[in-house]
Design an enzyme around this catalytic site. Structure first.
Site, PDB file in Angstrom:
ATOM      1  N   SER A 242       1.009  -0.993   0.117  1.00 24.54           N
ATOM      2  CA  SER A 242      -0.122   0.003  -0.039  1.00 24.54           C
ATOM      3  C   SER A 242       1.061   1.391   0.100  1.00 24.54           C
ATOM      4  CB  SER A 242      -0.998  -0.092   1.366  1.00 24.54           C
ATOM      5  OG  SER A 242      -0.103   0.372   2.416  1.00 24.54           O
ATOM      6  N   LYS A 243       0.167   2.369   0.162  1.00 27.60           N
ATOM      7  CA  LYS A 243       1.013   3.645   0.083  1.00 27.60           C
ATOM      8  C   LYS A 243       1.889   3.839   0.833  1.00 27.60           C
ATOM      9  CE  LYS A 243      -2.292   6.852  -2.171  1.00 27.60           C
ATOM     10  NZ  LYS A 243      -3.775   6.749  -1.746  1.00 27.60           N
ATOM     11  N   ARG A 244       1.594   2.981   2.379  1.00 27.46           N
ATOM     12  CA  ARG A 244       2.690   2.959   3.306  1.00 27.46           C
ATOM     13  C   ARG A 244       4.050   2.556   2.857  1.00 27.46           C
ATOM     14  NH1 ARG A 244       1.955  -0.748   6.627  1.00 27.46           N
ATOM     15  NH2 ARG A 244       0.495  -1.849   5.495  1.00 27.46           N
ATOM     16  N   GLY A 246       5.571   3.362   0.219  1.00 31.72           N
ATOM     17  CA  GLY A 246       5.957   4.536  -0.456  1.00 31.72           C
ATOM     18  C   GLY A 246       5.229   4.446  -2.161  1.00 31.72           C
TER      19      GLY A 246
END
Ligand code: GLU
Length: 486
Positions: A242-244, A246
């Site tokens: 996910s966005k976590r 990067g």
């Protein structure tokens, strides 16, 4: 004849996971000399946008994926889905449901309170013919639900093997909402039937949808395609990517300076491997080697180090002239491109790129390495200046070296080496004192290619000018901690 499809929903950017789905469909189609359909699943009109569709197409094109049919837009096919739902009603395989969300929620709560499991209770299936007719005539909003048959639904997933579900665990799911919009299950099956899709290759997150969709194929009396569900991609911490973790949007990798073929290799090698060697494979090699049987069931880990490794490998393996074509937009963006690079400075640029590429993992890093050779402006790394340019003896030493350089009529690595080493010997200092200082003054940084090749490629004029900047560069780093010089 194999026919597959890639069916993104344009509610956001194309991410790595969806790209892998597209890529495996493409490889499968090309390997089998079949067809790939591109379908835009934009039935959720409020969350979809044409801008996102365009960005998805751009991302596919950047990676080098093409398609044979489409894009087919589901938002242009609402009438077809409505007709299909009504067809199932007329055949007794689906029924109108007049329950409002509030009514359903209340009954659901009651059921849960009494400790039972909820699924739609078929309230509207049991309405009498008159009741149904009356409500329809009055224009009471009606959804259409699929009538779940008894029995077991089974299929052999090409990756996960045999899967069986008891239909009594599934509810009479909605096909058409009361506002007239189709649900995903209806539109996806209607379209896959119409396109003649033979293999549905998609993410694991859809595996629980498949039994319902198989039942719909049966209801429409159509042949059921084969299914292959790709395992979920995990981040390095083994949690869903996910966005976590990067950037995961495909186009952001273009912006970071990755080459499309390196990115293609990286994504294709999430769950599959085209061969034993760790290397860059051409698209043709991957098409040739691809098979669904060799996709592993386990979740692959998204490892950026591997992408960087593949990218630097490709940067170093590809013909320099091709690399320069990839670099051109980067140089243009930074105002570093000159048309002379196509004519009288062509050979110089090719030699320069060959010199600096072993230290570059991305086109961005490569552009930064090239900049001080092309431009008169140098960004000095304050750390490197502090480390290699503050020695007081340089004030005396560098002008002497500069005078040596001025004497030279040609400016070639072997003689430059002689001059630098000769001067160091005369002054009784290590050649490294000159070498480090030169590298920082010329490039603005402490790392770079061999110094004598660097001097040669920089040329006499630029070298002399930069040697004269010592005082200025020092002063600026001492006063502000930052140096931008030109
Ligand atoms: N539009 C769906 C998605 O983006 C894909 C549906 C499918 O492949 O069946 O997840």
């Amino acid at each position: 004849m194999v026919k597959v499809r890639f069916a993104p929903s344009p509610t956001g950017q194309l991410h790595v996971g969806a790209l892998r789905t597209a890529l495996f469909n493409w490889l499968f189609a090309r390997h089998n000399r079949g067809l790939l359909v591109l379908r835009i699943e934009d039935t959720d009109v409020s969350r979809s946008s044409e801008e996102m569709t365009q960005s998805i197409l751009q991302a596919l094109q950047w990676v080098g994926l093409d398609w044979d049919e489409g894009p087919i837009y589901q938002s242009q096919r609402f009438d077809i889905y409505r007709q299909a739902a009504h067809e199932l009603v007329s055949r007794g395989q689906a029924y109108y449901c007049f329950c409002t969300p509030e009514e359903i929620e209340k009954r659901r709560q009651d059921k849960i309170k009494s400790g039972q499991h909820w699924k739609y209770d078929r309230h509207c299936l049991h309405l009498s013919a008159e009741e149904k007719k009356e409500r329809l005539e009055k224009g009471v909003p009606a959804a259409i639900r699929f009538l779940m048959p008894d029995g077991i639904t089974e299929f052999d997933d090409l990756i996960h093997g045999h899967i069986a579900v008891e239909n009594k665990n599934l509810e009479d799911f909605v096909l058409l909402r009361s506002d007239g919009f189709p649900t995903y299950h209806l539109s996806v099956v209607v379209d896959d039937i119409e396109s003649g899709i033979t293999h549905v290759i998609r993410g694991d997150d859809h595996i629980t949808n498949t039994p319902k969709q198989i039942l719909l194929y049966r209801a429409f009396q159509k042949e059921i395609p084969q299914f292959a569900h790709l395992p979920l991609i995990l981040g390095p911490d083994r949690k869903k990517l996910s966005k976590r973790h990067g950037h995961t949007a495909v186009l952001s990798f273009r912006e970071q300076g990755y080459l499309p073929l390196a990115f293609f290799n990286f994504v294709a090698q999430l769950s599959w491997s085209p061969g034993k060697e760790e290397r860059i494979y051409s698209r043709e090699e991957m098409i040739e080697a691809f098979s669904l049987e060799h996709i592993s069931k386990g979740s692959p880990i998204f490892d950026l180090n591997k992408l960087q490794w593949l990218n630097s490998r490709l940067i170093n393996e590809m013909p320099v002239s091709e690399l320069i074509s990839e670099l051109r937009p980067w140089l243009e963006k930074k105002g570093l491109w000159a048309d002379a690079f196509l004519t009288e400075k062509k050979e110089w640029l090719e030699r320069l790129v060959a010199l600096v590429r072993p230290r570059s993992r991305t086109l961005l890093e490569l552009t930064d390495m090239l900049a001080p050779f092309i431009s008169n402006q140098v960004d000095y790394d304050p750390e490197a200046v502090r480390k290699h340019l503050l020695d007081p003896c340089l004030e005396e030493l560098l002008p002497k070296l500069k005078a040596d350089f001025e004497q030279l009529t040609t400016f070639m690595a072997p003689e430059l080496e002689q001059v630098v080493r000769g001067r160091a010997e005369k002054e009784g200092v290590k050649a490294a004192v000159f070498i480090h200082a030169l590298r920082v003054l010329l490039l603005g940084r402490a790392v770079g290619p061999g110094i004598f090749e660097t001097l040669e490629m920089m040329g006499k004029e630029k070298t002399l000018a930069r040697l004269g900047r010592l005082a200025e560069v020092r002063k600026s780093v001492q006063e502000t901690g930052e140096v931008r010089n030109g």
